[in-house]
Design a protein around this motif. Structure first.
Motif, PDB file in Angstrom:
ATOM      1  N   GLU A  88       0.866  -1.195  -0.018  1.00  0.00           N
ATOM      2  CA  GLU A  88      -0.031  -0.019  -0.201  1.00  0.00           C
ATOM      3  C   GLU A  88       0.809   1.332   0.239  1.00  0.00           C
ATOM      4  O   GLU A  88       0.483   2.312  -0.652  1.00  0.00           O
ATOM      5  N   VAL A  89       1.955   1.442   0.808  1.00  0.00           N
ATOM      6  CA  VAL A  89       2.672   2.527   0.994  1.00  0.00           C
ATOM      7  C   VAL A  89       3.679   2.673  -0.517  1.00  0.00           C
ATOM      8  O   VAL A  89       3.743   3.594  -1.124  1.00  0.00           O
ATOM      9  N   ASN A 140       1.422   4.172  -2.851  1.00  0.00           N
ATOM     10  CA  ASN A 140       1.397   5.642  -2.797  1.00  0.00           C
ATOM     11  C   ASN A 140       2.417   6.363  -3.296  1.00  0.00           C
ATOM     12  O   ASN A 140       2.057   7.587  -3.633  1.00  0.00           O
ATOM     13  N   PRO A 150       5.064   8.563   2.905  1.00  0.00           N
ATOM     14  CA  PRO A 150       3.815   8.757   3.307  1.00  0.00           C
ATOM     15  C   PRO A 150       2.794   7.506   3.474  1.00  0.00           C
ATOM     16  O   PRO A 150       2.708   6.657   2.581  1.00  0.00           O
ATOM     17  N   GLY A 151       1.991   7.332   4.536  1.00  0.00           N
ATOM     18  CA  GLY A 151       1.221   6.361   4.900  1.00  0.00           C
ATOM     19  C   GLY A 151       2.002   5.081   5.800  1.00  0.00           C
ATOM     20  O   GLY A 151       1.367   4.175   5.888  1.00  0.00           O
ATOM     21  N   GLU A 152       3.339   5.168   5.884  1.00  0.00           N
ATOM     22  CA  GLU A 152       4.030   3.964   6.538  1.00  0.00           C
ATOM     23  C   GLU A 152       4.266   4.352   8.021  1.00  0.00           C
ATOM     24  O   GLU A 152       4.926   5.427   8.399  1.00  0.00           O
ATOM     25  N   SER A 153       3.664   3.860   9.028  1.00  0.00           N
ATOM     26  CA  SER A 153       3.713   3.857  10.339  1.00  0.00           C
ATOM     27  C   SER A 153       5.364   3.142  10.824  1.00  0.00           C
ATOM     28  O   SER A 153       5.864   2.681  10.088  1.00  0.00           O
ATOM     29  N   HIS A 173       1.865  14.628  -1.343  1.00  0.00           N
ATOM     30  CA  HIS A 173       1.296  13.990  -0.279  1.00  0.00           C
ATOM     31  C   HIS A 173       1.233  14.696   1.068  1.00  0.00           C
ATOM     32  O   HIS A 173       0.953  14.320   1.991  1.00  0.00           O
ATOM     33  N   LYS A 213      -2.241  15.657   2.491  1.00  0.00           N
ATOM     34  CA  LYS A 213      -3.118  14.185   3.096  1.00  0.00           C
ATOM     35  C   LYS A 213      -2.412  13.508   4.480  1.00  0.00           C
ATOM     36  O   LYS A 213      -2.993  13.207   5.270  1.00  0.00           O
ATOM     37  N   HIS A 214      -1.089  13.617   4.308  1.00  0.00           N
ATOM     38  CA  HIS A 214      -0.217  13.047   5.162  1.00  0.00           C
ATOM     39  C   HIS A 214       0.402  13.626   6.138  1.00  0.00           C
ATOM     40  O   HIS A 214       1.443  13.522   6.869  1.00  0.00           O
ATOM     41  N   GLN A 257       1.658  10.258  10.970  1.00  0.00           N
ATOM     42  CA  GLN A 257       1.648   8.951  11.684  1.00  0.00           C
ATOM     43  C   GLN A 257       3.042   8.912  12.349  1.00  0.00           C
ATOM     44  O   GLN A 257       3.102   8.210  13.460  1.00  0.00           O
TER      45      GLN A 257
END
Length: 498
Positions: free
Chosen positions: A275-276, A279, A313-316, A351, A354-355, A372
């Motif tokens: 998913e990342v 992105n 972006p989007g990765e914890s 990004h 959004k992020h 995150q």
């Protein structure tokens, strides 16, 4: 007219291939042109003094992420001392807007590949016809460019890595990377390149670092280059950046033939989270990647260097931890942990909202926080990456470091260890090797509560693998139990293994 080509390399052992391309294509102005290289560790006023010693009319400076701030200061000094000297900038850091370092004092800026453009600008300046300050170049025909390799000096060959390339550009669109801005992959004339490599070899060059972004994209080219080295007598060193999912059988068979220490492959993994990856427009073929890493790990002696990025972006942190744990399951190779950077010209900026991406505007433009990861999280992971280099990538603790995690999560256990080290030292630099070992020993025995003798045995194997090294004070009490011979700096169990 006197022209100086210069830059500040990140290390003395590095060399600037870009300056040599410019020099090789200076035509009738070449006899009036000189290359002077420095490093970012040199005193800038001394650099300015040496640049001005020959009273140059033009100074061309290569600007990169690692030297942008220093180049800004250097221009300030040059313009104060020699205001009528014309300064021309080029390189990745001035190719795309916005400029986040102020280069207003520069007279001209060439954006894009300046191999041919620099000569034309110098000629225009000489003729009094130059006018535009910022010159945006179209992509040149590589076959029209004179190759730079004869302009590596004998001193370069003996003391520095020789940077070479057989192609430019990248077909992928990873949003954090400047190479994604290129329209396509373009190749040099392979026959001519190989002829130049042979000349370098005959002059004694043995350290070749290829700057191609996708070395194994074209199989004909990749196989030809590997054949060039396989036909030579070691020792030599060749470094390639490769695509992780493209190792067909012909390439595999050749890689298997390289002797130990001769081949290094850098593989940009960045993330294993699909998913990342989606992105950031990065293609991931996980099955092929895992298969290829397993092949390189188990069937070759190549030194493998895998890259992971913190802050995408989007990765914890949890997702990043899974990435690291998975790579550690697949391989025992070096894993370089980098912090996401926002380079001008890349599409990673889409990004930002959004992020919640927030970056430093000071080179190297590291991410400071996102939705995150807090600023504190990023700071912790920067220290994590530094300690990871010291303890894991260095190879100094191969026997003892795995005691940190044993059969549990590598990431979680090293994360806790890195927090503990920083609390003890309040530093990530100037921690000597003996001190590193002492910290690890203390953590394993006091925090992890492992058997002191078991830990000491492994630590002695790590610390005493170099003959002549003194036994660390904190291990002397255990050395006798393992028949360490202090005068030789060698352990009884090491001798049995030899």
């Amino acid at each position: 007219m006197k022209i100086i080509l210069s830059t500040l390399n990140s290390r003395y052992t590095h060399s600037a291939i870009g300056l040599r391309y410019l020099y090789a294509n200076m035509q009738e102005l070449r006899e009036h042109t000189e290359i002077l290289e420095f490093s970012i560790n040199d005193a800038l006023q001394s650099v300015a003094e040496k640049l001005l010693d020959n009273n140059p009319d033009i100074i061309g400076l290569g600007v990169y992420i690692w030297n942008a701030s220093q180049i800004h200061e250097l221009i300030h000094i040059l313009k104060k001392v020699a205001p009528y000297t014309t300064i021309i900038l080029g390189g990745p850091e001035v190719t795309y807007l916005p400029f986040r370092v102020n280069f207003d004092l520069a007279d001209y800026i060439i954006q894009g590949e300046g191999d041919l453009a620099f000569y034309q600008l110098c000629k225009d300046i000489k003729n009094g016809t130059a006018h535009e300050r910022i010159i945006r170049m179209s992509i040149p025909n590589l076959k029209a460019i004179n190759l730079p390799y004869e302009h590596y000096s004998d001193h370069d060959i003996q003391n520095r890595y020789i940077y070479v390339e057989v192609s430019r550009g990248c077909p992928f669109e990873c949003e954090f990377c400047l190479s994604s801005m290129d329209e396509k992959v373009r190749a040099f004339d392979l026959e001519k390149v190989l002829e130049e490599f042979e000349k370098l070899w005959q002059r004694g060059a043995r350290n070749f670092k290829f700057v191609d972004r996708t070395f194994n994209l074209n199989m004909k080219t990749a196989n030809s280059i590997l054949d060039f080295f396989l036909a030579k007598e070691p020792p030599y060193f060749a470094h390639f950046e490769v695509i992780p999912d493209h190792f067909p059988e012909s390439l595999r068979q050749k890689i298997k033939r390289f002797p130990h220490g001769a081949l290094q492959l850098e593989i940009g993994i960045q993330t294993l989270n699909l998913e990342v990856a989606d992105n950031i427009s990065r293609q991931l073929k996980l099955d092929k990647i895992k298969s290829n890493i397993a092949f390189l790990e188990n069937e070759t002696t190549a030194h493998i260097h895998l890259d992971l990025i913190v802050g995408l972006p989007g990765e914890s942190l949890e997702s990043f931890g899974h990435n690291l744990d998975e790579l550690m399951r697949l391989s025992s190779c070096e894993i370089q942990i980098g912090i996401l950077k926002k380079l001008s010209g890349t599409h990673i900026n889409r990004h930002d909202i959004k992020h919640g991406m927030v970056y430093s505007d000071i080179p190297p433009y590291d991410i400071l926080k996102n939705s995150q990861l807090s600023f504190k999280d990023i700071q912790i992971m920067k220290r994590f990456a530094r300690f990871w280099d010291l303890y894991y990538n260095s190879g100094n603790f191969k026997k003892s470091l795995p005691l940190l995690w044993q059969d549990a999560s590598v990431y979680e256990n090293f994360y806790a260890f890195s927090l503990w080290i920083y609390a003890k030292t309040d530093s990530t630099y100037k921690i000597s090797l003996p001190r590193q070992g002492e910290l690890l020993f203390s953590y394993l025995t006091q925090v992890k509560e492992l058997c002191e003798e078991d830990v000491a045995k492994r630590m002695l194997q790590d610390m005493m693998k170099l003959k002549g090294r003194a036994i660390p004070t904190y291990l002397k009490a255990y050395a006798k139990n393992f028949q360490i011979e202090a005068k030789l700096g060698t352990s009884g169990f090491n001798k049995r293994q030899q």
